[in-house]
Design an enzyme around this catalytic site. Sequence first.
Site, PDB file in Angstrom:
ATOM      1  N   CYS A   1       0.704  -1.209  -0.060  1.00  0.00           N
ATOM      2  CA  CYS A   1      -0.115   0.051  -0.026  1.00  0.00           C
ATOM      3  C   CYS A   1       0.956   1.377   0.011  1.00  0.00           C
ATOM      4  CB  CYS A   1      -1.119   0.048   1.079  1.00  0.00           C
ATOM      5  SG  CYS A   1      -2.287   1.367   1.296  1.00  0.00           S
TER       6      CYS A   1
ATOM      7  N   ASP B   1       0.510   3.604   1.719  1.00  0.00           N
ATOM      8  CA  ASP B   1       0.464   4.387   2.993  1.00  0.00           C
ATOM      9  C   ASP B   1       1.692   4.802   3.593  1.00  0.00           C
ATOM     10  OD1 ASP B   1       0.248   4.383   6.259  1.00  0.00           O
ATOM     11  OD2 ASP B   1      -1.860   3.994   5.778  1.00  0.00           O
TER      12      ASP B   1
ATOM     13  N   ARG C   1       2.999   4.921   6.492  1.00  0.00           N
ATOM     14  CA  ARG C   1       3.398   4.226   7.669  1.00  0.00           C
ATOM     15  C   ARG C   1       4.166   2.827   7.424  1.00  0.00           C
ATOM     16  NH1 ARG C   1      -2.292   4.763  10.303  1.00  0.00           N
ATOM     17  NH2 ARG C   1      -2.986   4.137   8.057  1.00  0.00           N
TER      18      ARG C   1
ATOM     19  N   HIS D   1      -2.017  -3.699   4.991  1.00  0.00           N
ATOM     20  CA  HIS D   1      -1.931  -3.663   6.403  1.00  0.00           C
ATOM     21  C   HIS D   1      -3.035  -3.199   7.105  1.00  0.00           C
ATOM     22  CE1 HIS D   1      -2.671   0.716   6.091  1.00  0.00           C
ATOM     23  NE2 HIS D   1      -2.496   0.371   4.725  1.00  0.00           N
TER      24      HIS D   1
ATOM     25  N   CYS E   1      -5.928   0.082   7.004  1.00  0.00           N
ATOM     26  CA  CYS E   1      -5.701   0.447   5.667  1.00  0.00           C
ATOM     27  C   CYS E   1      -6.823   1.362   5.236  1.00  0.00           C
ATOM     28  CB  CYS E   1      -5.634  -0.717   4.602  1.00  0.00           C
ATOM     29  SG  CYS E   1      -5.448  -0.054   2.884  1.00  0.00           S
TER      30      CYS E   1
HETATM   31 CO    CO Z   1      -3.561   1.302   3.168  1.00  0.00          CO
END
Ligand code: CO
Length: 216
Positions: free
Chosen positions: A45, A47, A49, A101, A104
Site C-alpha cells: 500500500c 500508506d 506508515r 496492512h 488501511c
Molecule cells: Co493502506
Amino acid sequence: MDTHTSYEQIFENNRQWVASKIASDANFLEKLSGDQTPEYLYIGCSDSRVPANEIMGLEPGEVFVHRNVANLVCSIDLNVMSVINYAVRHLKVKYVIVCGHYNCGGVKAAMQAKDLGILNPWLRNIRDVYRLHKDELNAITDEHERYNRLVELNVQEQCVNVIKLASVQQEFIVSGYPRVYGWVFDLKTGLLKDLKLDFDKILHDIQEIYDLTSGE
Ligand code: CO
C-alpha cells in the site's frame, strides 16, 4: 503523527545517509550504481506508515517495490502489470509478496456504501473481494474484526491475481520461481504476519480456468 520534517532538511538527511552508508561499507556507492539483482518483488500500500525496505530490513538493491492505494493487482492497470512483468521475466525474482496492512484507509473506504468519485473503479476491486467472501465477512459481528479480515482477504485475492498472470505461471514452470506470498503489516505491533497462503494449491486450483502456461 506530527513529525514534520522541513523540505531543506531532506537534503541534509540525504547527505548524512550517504555518509553513514559509506562509513559502514566503503563499496556502498559502487554496489548501488551497479546492476540490480533483487530476489523480492514487494507490492504494498502507498500508506506512508508502511515503508517496504525498512520493515523488511532490506538494503537498497534487495527489493523491487510497487505501491498503490490498498495494494491492488488489477489486470488492466498498466503500471502494476509492467512492474510484475519486469520483475518476473527480467529480474527473475524468487518471491512475489503482496503486503497489506491493518487500518488501511483504502479498504475502509471500500467498506462504505457510498459514491467516492474517482476512487469508485479502484475500490471496486476491494468491493469485489467483499462480494466473493460475503458469507464469511457478514458472519463477523464486530465491525473492526470484519475490517481486519477484509484486509487479509484482499491480500489473498491480490495474490490470486498475481498467480493468474502468464508471466508468473510460465516462469514458474521453467524455474520453480517465483512463488507468491501474502503478508499483513500490523501498525500497532510493527510486525509482519505471513498469511501462509498455499501457493501450490492456489496455482493448481486456478489453472482449471486461468492456465496460461502454453504460450501463444
Ligand atoms: Co493502506
